[in-house]
Design a protein around this motif. Structure first.
Motif, short mmCIF file in Angstrom:
data_model
loop_
_atom_site.label_atom_id
_atom_site.label_comp_id
_atom_site.label_asym_id
_atom_site.label_seq_id
_atom_site.Cartn_x
_atom_site.Cartn_y
_atom_site.Cartn_z
N HIS A 15 -9.39 2.07 16.50
CA HIS A 15 -9.26 0.81 17.25
C HIS A 15 -8.45 0.97 18.53
O HIS A 15 -8.49 0.12 19.41
N LYS A 21 -17.22 1.68 5.33
CA LYS A 21 -17.82 0.46 5.88
C LYS A 21 -17.13 0.06 7.19
O LYS A 21 -17.79 -0.31 8.16
N ASP A 22 -15.80 0.12 7.19
CA ASP A 22 -15.05 -0.25 8.40
C ASP A 22 -15.29 0.76 9.52
O ASP A 22 -15.41 0.39 10.69
N LYS A 63 -17.95 2.61 10.07
CA LYS A 63 -19.29 2.46 10.62
C LYS A 63 -19.35 1.39 11.71
O LYS A 63 -20.19 1.45 12.61
N LYS A 64 -18.45 0.41 11.63
CA LYS A 64 -18.46 -0.70 12.59
C LYS A 64 -17.90 -0.29 13.96
O LYS A 64 -18.26 -0.90 14.97
N VAL A 65 -17.08 0.74 13.98
CA VAL A 65 -16.39 1.06 15.23
C VAL A 65 -16.68 2.46 15.78
O VAL A 65 -16.53 2.71 16.97
#
Length: 243
Positions: A108, A133-134, A136-138
């Protein structure tokens, strides 16, 4: 994002801060590495221990890796942190767990001029884990999974054409059967064929059969076929080759 889209972005010098490369197709792995070097560093000859840092998570912790990613390069130049064996992203049991929060904190707020690559040399990520999962989002996922027959065929056609050679449909089929539709093997064998044919721009069936040794699976298939059709002379010859 598909593999070709990732490569297209790198060719345009559009580099993301974090990549997660997943899969076991060696040719695609090498292609991604090559284009990443060109986009970030310039050329393979310019790679050194300061701008290309390899970290093995069987020897380092994830926290150590993230500290390295946040460390300013000695020469203030762009650098790549290449992280191998990130087993904590797989479903493999018995491996050391890592502090996933330090990874998410970094993703982040990534360090400027630093590219982090997680080299996941396994079939797939463990999608059940919250960290995965987290992530893959970023992060940018790079699919280097084993290519299917259609993809291998396309790669071979393009590679032959770009090298300035021609291969008709029948010859192409013989070649694909001999390499058992394995992409990495296809590229290695094509380079051998190019050397063999030299300045001749057309690749023939004879060229393929002379240079490319059939895969074991392909040989066993033909051996069975020869026996079933009672072509014993060919069956014996192939059997001797296998031995």
């Amino acid at each position: 994002m598909s593999f070709q889209q990732v490569i297209g972005a790198l060719k345009s010098r559009k580099v993301d801060p974090v990549y997660v490369m997943v899969g076991q197709e060696k040719y695609l792995q090498k292609e991604f590495e090559k284009h990443l070097i060109e986009a970030v560093i310039g050329s393979k000859e310019e790679v050194n221990d300061f701008n290309w840092v390899k970290i093995d998570l069987e020897e380092w912790t994830l926290e150590d890796a993230m500290v390295e990613a946040n460390t300013v390069s000695f020469f203030s130049e762009p650098k790549v942190i290449w992280i191998k064996n990130p087993a904590f992203l797989s479903s493999e049991r018995g491996k050391r767990e890592e502090n996933g929060q330090v990874l998410l904190d970094y993703v982040h707020s990534p360090a400027e001029g630093v590219v982090v690559v997680f080299d996941c040399d396994f079939e797939k990520l463990d999608g059940r884990k919250k960290l995965v999962k987290d992530l893959k989002k970023v992060a940018t996922l790079v699919d280097v999974g084993v290519a299917d027959e259609r993809t291998v065929t396309t790669y071979v056609k393009d590679y032959v054409r770009q090298a300035g050679y021609a291969m008709d449909r029948q010859v192409l089929q013989v070649f694909l059967e001999r390499i058992n539709y394995e992409l990495s093997k296809a590229m290695n064998e094509l380079d051998k064929i190019f050397l063999f044919v030299g300045e001749t721009d057309k690749i023939t069936k004879h060229d393929v059969e002379t240079v490319v040794v059939p895969s074991l699976d392909n040989n066993i298939f033909h051996l069975t076929d020869f026996v079933m059709t009672k072509r014993l002379d060919k069956a014996l010859a192939l059997y001797r080759t296998l031995v």
